[in-house]
Design a protein around this motif. Structure first.
Motif, short mmCIF file in Angstrom:
data_model
loop_
_atom_site.label_atom_id
_atom_site.label_comp_id
_atom_site.label_asym_id
_atom_site.label_seq_id
_atom_site.Cartn_x
_atom_site.Cartn_y
_atom_site.Cartn_z
N HIS A 142 0.82 -1.21 0.00
CA HIS A 142 0.00 0.00 0.00
C HIS A 142 0.85 1.27 0.00
N TRP A 143 2.14 1.14 0.33
CA TRP A 143 3.04 2.30 0.35
C TRP A 143 4.11 2.22 -0.75
N ASN A 145 4.09 2.80 -3.99
CA ASN A 145 4.16 3.89 -4.97
C ASN A 145 4.39 5.25 -4.34
N THR A 146 3.96 5.43 -3.11
CA THR A 146 4.05 6.74 -2.47
C THR A 146 5.20 6.86 -1.48
N THR A 149 5.67 8.68 4.47
CA THR A 149 6.07 10.03 4.85
C THR A 149 5.95 10.21 6.36
N ARG A 225 -7.95 5.69 -2.47
CA ARG A 225 -7.40 6.62 -3.46
C ARG A 225 -5.88 6.50 -3.49
N PRO A 226 -5.26 6.67 -4.65
CA PRO A 226 -3.80 6.53 -4.76
C PRO A 226 -3.03 7.46 -3.83
N ASP A 227 -3.60 8.64 -3.52
CA ASP A 227 -2.90 9.61 -2.69
C ASP A 227 -3.45 9.67 -1.27
N SER A 228 -4.15 8.63 -0.84
CA SER A 228 -4.82 8.68 0.46
C SER A 228 -3.85 8.55 1.63
N GLY A 229 -2.70 7.94 1.43
CA GLY A 229 -1.67 7.88 2.46
C GLY A 229 -2.10 7.18 3.74
#
Length: 531
Positions: A142-143, A145-146, A149, A225-229
């Motif tokens: 789940h992490w 691609n992002t 942080t 969502r892809p940017d949900s973090g």
């Protein structure tokens, strides 16, 4: 051991002096070059011994390991005593051990610095880790691609019992006021400390949040969502609707509240318990012992117990842990419970710590369908490692499982052996450390921030956790202490599943369960027709 090294070097110096005195006349006749060389060697030996004596040089770092044909430098924790060589048998290394130093801790309240900061294993490990290690990639997917942080990590704080930081090989903890069940948090911290003793300086700097409660709390549906973090949060189990990262539970290093010893000791005890009876000679019924009050699933299971009016081929024993503590846990020793042909596993409030002990008994585990998974169960396969039991109609499902096993004894015994071997081999303590190492290492690769030590954090070590304790808690920490670094490197992490591989594997497990369900339906249908 340091004294042994000092004596070895000082004796070497004294021997040289004796030789020089006895052969002085001869030495007068040797060339000037030889004479100077011997004097330099003597001076160097005495100097090194003196520097070691005052603590300026640690001779343990320069210990030599004698191999069959050659000498090679080895890690600082290995020392070879000059034993006589046995014909055709290499000399076995004597490992320097580093026990708890509570005397030093009690005087200074600071962590000792004597443990090796690095190591070079004698046996480089070229073996691939067990298949279930591949789920590490899935848990961290789940992490991918992002990255992870600082903001994502801080979102986990509201759920966490503690923040753990590894920085330059040292461990720091920031504790939160949230209540932790029993001493789970302490033994979880202790386990990570032991990992760094087992593999010193192998892990990079990292920072994690850990929740020691039972049930997962990071719902997948809120982070699609892809940017949900999603916030990365470690815990002992998860489910298919959550993103919590699974981690081996605290009991691998002991569970003082239930008198369960550290995992190495428990495996040894259970193995001895298995030897007391052959599988075919065990009671041909399904056995379970535990606390039925923690979940409705267990309360429902107790309805399947044998009575004078019904017989589901089960023997179910409610466990009162308070009473067991009063009588010295005489009826709860796990190694004494490998006496029945079949063992039942049922989840508790979430997954149950009992799972690994049940599987280890050489008897087929009748695994009641669970909503939760821990770090290893996803690698086990129905009909190969365990027998699946329906959660909807437990009593009938258990009855059929026992009848099938008693009529297919060779197959049933093989399932029990395969499940037990999985636990004793693929989940021995070395593999548990390997799993944690790879999990944390892969997690650290995803961090896109620099770990820092918060102002309120404190350094922890074996002494800071164990020395203030007493009773079983202190005993189990001493027993679970890694006194020396590992002989070998961690096993090699297998690659992640590609989508088709994962789909095939999940379908294989599902089909095996469906097949058992079909057999079960046929069994009860045929009985009904006879009536």
């Amino acid at each position: 051991m340091k004294e042994i090294l000092l004596n070895s070097f000082w004796n070497k110096s004294n021997n040289i002096i004796s030789i020089v005195g006895a052969k002085w006349k001869y030495l007068k006749r040797v060339t000037t070059t030889t004479y100077v060389t011997l004097l330099l060697f003597l001076f160097l030996t005495i100097t090194v011994s003196a520097l070691s004596y005052v603590g300026w040089i640690d001779l343990a770092k320069y210990s030599v390991h004698v191999r069959k044909k050659a000498e090679s430098m080895v890690p600082s924790f290995v020392f070879i005593e000059p034993d006589k060589k046995v014909e055709n048998q290499p000399m076995r290394p004597q490992i320097l051990e580093y026990p708890l130093d509570c005397n030093a801790w009690n005087k200074t309240n600071t962590c000792p610095t004597t443990y090796p900061k690095s190591y070079k294993p004698l046996n480089p490990n070229n073996s691939t880790c067990p298949e279930y290690f591949r789920w590490i990639h899935e848990d961290l997917r789940h992490w991918k691609n992002t990255g992870i942080t600082r903001e994502m990590l801080e979102k986990s704080k509201k759920y966490a019992h503690f923040r753990l930081i590894i920085l330059d090989g040292r461990i720091y903890i920031e504790r939160y006021t949230k209540y932790s069940i029993e001493t789970r948090h302490l033994f979880t911290m202790y386990g990570i400390v032991q990992l760094l003793r087992f593999y010193p300086r192998k892990l990079p700097n990292l920072e994690i949040m850990f929740d020691t409660d039972d049930r997962p709390v990071i719902p997948e549906r809120e982070f699609r969502r892809p940017d949900s973090g999603p916030p990365p949060l470690f815990r002992y189990c998860s489910d298919w609707q959550s993103l919590d990262i699974v981690f081996p539970d605290w009991s691998f290093w002991g569970w003082g509240e239930t008198n369960i010893r550290p995992w190495r000791s428990m495996l040894k005890n259970i193995k001895e318990g298995n030897k007391r009876s052959q599988w075919k000679d065990r009671i041909p019924l399904a056995y379970w012992r535990g606390n039925p009050l923690v979940s409705h699933v267990r309360k429902d299971l107790i309805k399947c117990n044998v009575t004078d009016k019904q017989n589901w081929d089960t023997l179910l024993y409610p466990q009162d842990w308070k009473n067991q503590s009063k009588i010295g846990y005489k009826e709860s020793n796990i190694e004494d419970q490998c006496t029945h042909r079949y063992k039942i596993y049922v989840e508790g409030w979430a997954w149950s710590v009992s799972e690994k002990y049940i599987f280890a008994c050489d008897s087929p585990t009748l695994y009641i369908e669970s909503h939760f998974y821990d770090f290893f169960i996803r690698g086990m396969i129905p009909q190969q490692h365990y027998w699946p039991i329906s959660d909807n109609d437990k009593c009938k499902s258990l009855k059929f499982a026992v009848q099938w096993g008693n009529n297919h004894t060779h197959k049933a015994e093989a399932i029990g052996k395969a499940g037990s071997e999985f636990i004793h081999e693929d989940m021995k303590m070395e593999r548990v450390f390997d799993y944690i190492y790879h999990l944390l290492n892969e997690y650290a690769k995803l961090q896109i921030f620099d770990p820092i030590v918060p102002q309120d954090a404190t350094e922890i070590c074996s002494e800071s956790l164990a020395c203030p304790l007493d009773g079983l808690w202190r005993k189990f920490m001493e027993e679970g202490l890694e006194k020396s670094p590992s002989y070998s490197d961690p096993c090699i992490l297998p690659p992640p599943y590609d989508p088709q591989q994962l789909k095939t594997f999940v379908e294989q497990k599902g089909n095996a369960t469906k097949q058992v369900s079909s057999w079960e339906s046929e069994y009860w249908s045929s009985l009904n027709k006879k009536q």
